[in-house]
Design an enzyme around this catalytic site. Sequence first.
Site, PDB file in Angstrom:
ATOM      1  N   GLY A  12       0.826  -1.207   0.000  1.00  0.00           N
ATOM      2  CA  GLY A  12       0.000   0.000   0.000  1.00  0.00           C
ATOM      3  C   GLY A  12       0.860   1.257   0.000  1.00  0.00           C
ATOM      4  O   GLY A  12       2.092   1.202  -0.094  1.00  0.00           O
ATOM      5  N   THR A  37      -6.025  -3.002  -1.755  1.00  0.00           N
ATOM      6  CA  THR A  37      -5.811  -1.648  -2.290  1.00  0.00           C
ATOM      7  C   THR A  37      -4.340  -1.403  -2.607  1.00  0.00           C
ATOM      8  O   THR A  37      -3.999  -0.357  -3.156  1.00  0.00           O
ATOM      9  CB  THR A  37      -6.292  -0.551  -1.302  1.00  0.00           C
ATOM     10  OG1 THR A  37      -5.692  -0.813  -0.022  1.00  0.00           O
ATOM     11  CG2 THR A  37      -7.794  -0.534  -1.170  1.00  0.00           C
ATOM     12  N   GLY A  38      -3.494  -2.349  -2.263  1.00  0.00           N
ATOM     13  CA  GLY A  38      -2.059  -2.195  -2.545  1.00  0.00           C
ATOM     14  C   GLY A  38      -1.744  -2.564  -3.981  1.00  0.00           C
ATOM     15  O   GLY A  38      -2.555  -3.181  -4.678  1.00  0.00           O
ATOM     16  N   THR A  95     -10.481  -7.223   9.020  1.00  0.00           N
ATOM     17  CA  THR A  95      -9.041  -6.937   8.892  1.00  0.00           C
ATOM     18  C   THR A  95      -8.535  -6.257  10.161  1.00  0.00           C
ATOM     19  O   THR A  95      -7.486  -6.618  10.702  1.00  0.00           O
ATOM     20  CB  THR A  95      -8.776  -6.040   7.665  1.00  0.00           C
ATOM     21  OG1 THR A  95      -9.186  -6.742   6.492  1.00  0.00           O
ATOM     22  CG2 THR A  95      -7.312  -5.661   7.555  1.00  0.00           C
ATOM     23  N   TYR A 148     -14.577   1.143   9.827  1.00  0.00           N
ATOM     24  CA  TYR A 148     -13.188   1.585   9.947  1.00  0.00           C
ATOM     25  C   TYR A 148     -12.915   2.147  11.350  1.00  0.00           C
ATOM     26  O   TYR A 148     -12.002   1.700  12.045  1.00  0.00           O
ATOM     27  CB  TYR A 148     -12.926   2.639   8.876  1.00  0.00           C
ATOM     28  CG  TYR A 148     -11.498   3.124   8.778  1.00  0.00           C
ATOM     29  CD1 TYR A 148     -10.503   2.316   8.230  1.00  0.00           C
ATOM     30  CD2 TYR A 148     -11.144   4.410   9.197  1.00  0.00           C
ATOM     31  CE1 TYR A 148      -9.189   2.780   8.113  1.00  0.00           C
ATOM     32  CE2 TYR A 148      -9.837   4.872   9.077  1.00  0.00           C
ATOM     33  CZ  TYR A 148      -8.871   4.055   8.537  1.00  0.00           C
ATOM     34  OH  TYR A 148      -7.575   4.518   8.416  1.00  0.00           O
ATOM     35  N   LYS A 152     -10.812   0.110  14.081  1.00  0.00           N
ATOM     36  CA  LYS A 152      -9.529   0.630  14.582  1.00  0.00           C
ATOM     37  C   LYS A 152      -9.569   0.825  16.097  1.00  0.00           C
ATOM     38  O   LYS A 152      -8.561   0.642  16.782  1.00  0.00           O
ATOM     39  CB  LYS A 152      -9.187   1.946  13.886  1.00  0.00           C
ATOM     40  CG  LYS A 152      -8.831   1.795  12.406  1.00  0.00           C
ATOM     41  CD  LYS A 152      -7.427   1.215  12.223  1.00  0.00           C
ATOM     42  CE  LYS A 152      -6.989   1.269  10.773  1.00  0.00           C
ATOM     43  NZ  LYS A 152      -5.617   0.792  10.576  1.00  0.00           N
ATOM     44  N   ARG A 189      -9.015   9.237  -2.028  1.00  0.00           N
ATOM     45  CA  ARG A 189      -8.899  10.248  -0.982  1.00  0.00           C
ATOM     46  C   ARG A 189      -8.659  11.621  -1.612  1.00  0.00           C
ATOM     47  O   ARG A 189      -8.359  11.734  -2.799  1.00  0.00           O
ATOM     48  CB  ARG A 189      -7.781   9.875  -0.001  1.00  0.00           C
ATOM     49  CG  ARG A 189      -8.285   8.867   1.018  1.00  0.00           C
ATOM     50  CD  ARG A 189      -7.198   8.361   1.928  1.00  0.00           C
ATOM     51  NE  ARG A 189      -6.422   7.294   1.297  1.00  0.00           N
ATOM     52  CZ  ARG A 189      -5.445   6.618   1.903  1.00  0.00           C
ATOM     53  NH1 ARG A 189      -5.138   6.914   3.150  1.00  0.00           N
ATOM     54  NH2 ARG A 189      -4.790   5.659   1.288  1.00  0.00           N
TER      55      ARG A 189
HETATM   56  P1  NAD Z   1      -3.497   1.760   1.533  1.00  0.00           P
HETATM   57  O1  NAD Z   1      -4.890   1.362   1.194  1.00  0.00           O
HETATM   58  O2  NAD Z   1      -2.646   2.305   0.444  1.00  0.00           O
HETATM   59  O3  NAD Z   1      -2.720   0.548   2.199  1.00  0.00           O
HETATM   60  C1  NAD Z   1      -3.351  -0.447   2.956  1.00  0.00           C
HETATM   61  C2  NAD Z   1      -2.747  -1.783   2.562  1.00  0.00           C
HETATM   62  O4  NAD Z   1      -3.338  -2.843   3.341  1.00  0.00           O
HETATM   63  C3  NAD Z   1      -3.008  -2.144   1.092  1.00  0.00           C
HETATM   64  O5  NAD Z   1      -1.818  -2.556   0.472  1.00  0.00           O
HETATM   65  C4  NAD Z   1      -4.021  -3.288   1.164  1.00  0.00           C
HETATM   66  O6  NAD Z   1      -3.957  -4.171   0.059  1.00  0.00           O
HETATM   67  C5  NAD Z   1      -3.613  -3.930   2.479  1.00  0.00           C
HETATM   68  N1  NAD Z   1      -4.676  -4.734   3.088  1.00  0.00           N
HETATM   69  C6  NAD Z   1      -5.954  -4.367   3.344  1.00  0.00           C
HETATM   70  N2  NAD Z   1      -6.620  -5.372   3.925  1.00  0.00           N
HETATM   71  C7  NAD Z   1      -5.737  -6.397   4.053  1.00  0.00           C
HETATM   72  C8  NAD Z   1      -5.838  -7.724   4.572  1.00  0.00           C
HETATM   73  N3  NAD Z   1      -6.987  -8.190   5.089  1.00  0.00           N
HETATM   74  N4  NAD Z   1      -4.733  -8.509   4.544  1.00  0.00           N
HETATM   75  C9  NAD Z   1      -3.571  -8.069   3.992  1.00  0.00           C
HETATM   76  N5  NAD Z   1      -3.428  -6.835   3.480  1.00  0.00           N
HETATM   77  C10 NAD Z   1      -4.511  -6.006   3.510  1.00  0.00           C
HETATM   78  O7  NAD Z   1      -3.619   2.814   2.729  1.00  0.00           O
HETATM   79  P2  NAD Z   1      -2.482   3.613   3.532  1.00  0.00           P
HETATM   80  O8  NAD Z   1      -2.829   5.038   3.474  1.00  0.00           O
HETATM   81  O9  NAD Z   1      -1.142   3.169   3.122  1.00  0.00           O
HETATM   82  O10 NAD Z   1      -2.776   3.122   5.017  1.00  0.00           O
HETATM   83  C11 NAD Z   1      -1.926   2.221   5.705  1.00  0.00           C
HETATM   84  C12 NAD Z   1      -2.387   2.115   7.157  1.00  0.00           C
HETATM   85  O11 NAD Z   1      -2.296   3.384   7.789  1.00  0.00           O
HETATM   86  C13 NAD Z   1      -3.834   1.646   7.295  1.00  0.00           C
HETATM   87  O12 NAD Z   1      -3.922   0.779   8.387  1.00  0.00           O
HETATM   88  C14 NAD Z   1      -4.579   2.932   7.589  1.00  0.00           C
HETATM   89  O13 NAD Z   1      -5.732   2.694   8.350  1.00  0.00           O
HETATM   90  C15 NAD Z   1      -3.541   3.723   8.354  1.00  0.00           C
HETATM   91  N6  NAD Z   1      -3.809   5.156   8.234  1.00  0.00           N
HETATM   92  C16 NAD Z   1      -3.475   5.836   7.099  1.00  0.00           C
HETATM   93  C17 NAD Z   1      -3.767   7.186   7.010  1.00  0.00           C
HETATM   94  C18 NAD Z   1      -3.390   8.011   5.809  1.00  0.00           C
HETATM   95  O14 NAD Z   1      -3.744   9.176   5.757  1.00  0.00           O
HETATM   96  N7  NAD Z   1      -2.676   7.504   4.825  1.00  0.00           N
HETATM   97  C19 NAD Z   1      -4.424   7.848   8.067  1.00  0.00           C
HETATM   98  C20 NAD Z   1      -4.779   7.103   9.182  1.00  0.00           C
HETATM   99  C21 NAD Z   1      -4.450   5.765   9.277  1.00  0.00           C
HETATM  100  N1  UDP Z   2     -13.285  14.994  -0.264  1.00  0.00           N
HETATM  101  C1  UDP Z   2     -13.729  15.850  -1.252  1.00  0.00           C
HETATM  102  N2  UDP Z   2     -13.587  15.464  -2.547  1.00  0.00           N
HETATM  103  C2  UDP Z   2     -13.002  14.284  -2.905  1.00  0.00           C
HETATM  104  C3  UDP Z   2     -12.533  13.417  -1.895  1.00  0.00           C
HETATM  105  C4  UDP Z   2     -12.703  13.805  -0.577  1.00  0.00           C
HETATM  106  O1  UDP Z   2     -14.241  16.935  -0.980  1.00  0.00           O
HETATM  107  O2  UDP Z   2     -12.906  14.028  -4.123  1.00  0.00           O
HETATM  108  C5  UDP Z   2     -13.423  15.421   1.140  1.00  0.00           C
HETATM  109  C6  UDP Z   2     -14.064  14.385   2.069  1.00  0.00           C
HETATM  110  O3  UDP Z   2     -15.470  14.500   2.035  1.00  0.00           O
HETATM  111  C7  UDP Z   2     -13.463  14.777   3.407  1.00  0.00           C
HETATM  112  C8  UDP Z   2     -12.071  15.315   3.054  1.00  0.00           C
HETATM  113  O4  UDP Z   2     -12.117  15.628   1.666  1.00  0.00           O
HETATM  114  O5  UDP Z   2     -14.211  15.827   3.974  1.00  0.00           O
HETATM  115  C9  UDP Z   2     -10.964  14.301   3.285  1.00  0.00           C
HETATM  116  O6  UDP Z   2     -11.352  13.099   2.669  1.00  0.00           O
HETATM  117  P1  UDP Z   2     -10.432  11.831   2.556  1.00  0.00           P
HETATM  118  O7  UDP Z   2     -11.213  10.793   1.823  1.00  0.00           O
HETATM  119  O8  UDP Z   2      -9.119  12.215   1.980  1.00  0.00           O
HETATM  120  O9  UDP Z   2     -10.119  11.378   4.047  1.00  0.00           O
HETATM  121  P2  UDP Z   2     -10.919  11.386   5.444  1.00  0.00           P
HETATM  122  O10 UDP Z   2     -10.187  12.382   6.254  1.00  0.00           O
HETATM  123  O11 UDP Z   2     -12.336  11.800   5.244  1.00  0.00           O
HETATM  124  O12 UDP Z   2     -10.812   9.996   5.925  1.00  0.00           O
END
Ligand code: NAD
Ligand code: UDP
Length: 318
Positions: A12, A37-38, A95, A148, A152, A189
Site C-alpha cells: 500500500g 488496495t495495494g 481486517t 473503519y 480501529k 482520498r
Molecule cells: P493503503 O490502502 O494504500 O494501504 C493499505 C494496505 O493494506 C493495502 O496494500 C491493502 O492491500 C492492504 N490490506 C488491506 N486489507 C488487508 C488484509 N486483510 N490482509 C492483507 N493486506 C490487507 O492505505 P495507507 O494510506 O497506506 O494506510 C496504511 C495504514 O495506515 C492503514 O492501516 C490505515 O488505516 C492507516 N492510516 C493511514 C492514514 C493516511 O492518511 N494515509 C491515516 C490514518 C491511518
Molecule cells: N473529499 C472531497 N472530494 C473528494 C474526496 C474527498 O471533498 O474528491 C473530502 C471528504 O469528504 C473529506 C475530506 O475531503 O471531507 C478528506 O477526505 P479523505 O477521503 O481524503 O479522508 P478522510 O479524512 O475523510 O478519511
Amino acid sequence: MTKTIVVTGGTGFLGSNLCERLISEGNTVICVDNNYTGRLENINSLLNHPNFRFIEHDIINYLKIDNNIDQIYNLACPASPPAYQGKAAIMTTKTSVFGAINMLELAKEKNATILQASTSEVYGEPLIHPQDEEYRGNVNPIGIRACYDEGKRCAESLFFDYYREEGVDIKVIRIFNTYGPKMDPKDGRVVSNFICQALSNEDITIYGDGLQTRSFCYVDDLIEVIIRMMNSPTGFTGPVNTGNPGEFTILELAQKILLKVGGTSKLVYKPLPGDDPTQRRPNISLAKNKLNWEPKIQLDEGLDKTINYFSNELKNIK
Ligand code: NAD
Ligand code: UDP
C-alpha cells in the site's frame, strides 16, 4: 543493529514507503499484503532485493512465519473511505480485528515489538479541537464509517489487552491524513483525487460545502515518526498522534492544487458522505516531547512533490 521486520499492508501507500526506508537502512523486510488496495508496482524496486520477501496473504487468516522476527508494523487495512465503505465494510472490520489478533499472536510467539497504525478516525466527529490523545472521541457506531472507526478502536483495545495480559511490547500511533508518492491515482482520498482531476482537466469534486478541515502530513515525515515510535523505549506504548498540525479547508486545498497545476478544471459540489468529520487537527505535543519529532515538510512543498509523482503516474497509465 539491523533487524528482521514484518510490514503488513506493505504494497500500500504507507507500507511500501516504509519497506523502502527499512531496506535502505539494511534491515530484512517481510512484506505481507493481499493487494486489496495495494499495488505490486509500489514494491517493484524491492522485489529482487536479497533482504526483501513478499508474502501474498490476507491477515484475517493466521500467518505462519518461520524466521525470527524483531518488529511488526501492522499497516494492513483499507484506508480510503470509498475503499472501506460499501462492499468492503465487513472485510474492513475483520481486517482490523482478526488481523490485529493474528499479528499480536505472531508478536507474542516471536517476542517481537508490534506497532499498530491507528487513525485520527478513532476521534470520530471531534467535539474538542485540536485533538489530543486524552480525548475519547465521538464515533457513530452504526454509520458508514463505523467499520473503519470502530474496527480501529477495537484494534487499539486489543493491543492494550495483549500488553496487559500477555506482556506483548506494543506501540500505537494515530495517523492523521497523510499523502504523497506511491498513492494509487484511483485511491479516492482527497489529495490524490484533486491532483489527478486537475492534471486531467477534469472537474474538482468538492464534497459538501468544502469548509470541513483536514491536516495533511507528507509521507516522509510520517515514515520518520513511525520508525521513531517503533524504536522508542520499551513500555512507551502511546497512543501518539502523528500528523501535521497545519489545518486547511477542503476548498483551500482545491484552490492551492488548481493554482499549482493550472489547467481548465472547475470546482463542482457533490453531496457530503455520511459522518464526514467537520474538522481535524492533531495536537502533536506528545510526539514532540517523547519522540523529538515534528513534521518538516509543509503543504506547499509536499504538494509539489506529489503533483510531480502523479504527473508521471498518469503519463504511464495513458
Ligand atoms: P493503503 O490502502 O494504500 O494501504 C493499505 C494496505 O493494506 C493495502 O496494500 C491493502 O492491500 C492492504 N490490506 C488491506 N486489507 C488487508 C488484509 N486483510 N490482509 C492483507 N493486506 C490487507 O492505505 P495507507 O494510506 O497506506 O494506510 C496504511 C495504514 O495506515 C492503514 O492501516 C490505515 O488505516 C492507516 N492510516 C493511514 C492514514 C493516511 O492518511 N494515509 C491515516 C490514518 C491511518
Ligand atoms: N473529499 C472531497 N472530494 C473528494 C474526496 C474527498 O471533498 O474528491 C473530502 C471528504 O469528504 C473529506 C475530506 O475531503 O471531507 C478528506 O477526505 P479523505 O477521503 O481524503 O479522508 P478522510 O479524512 O475523510 O478519511
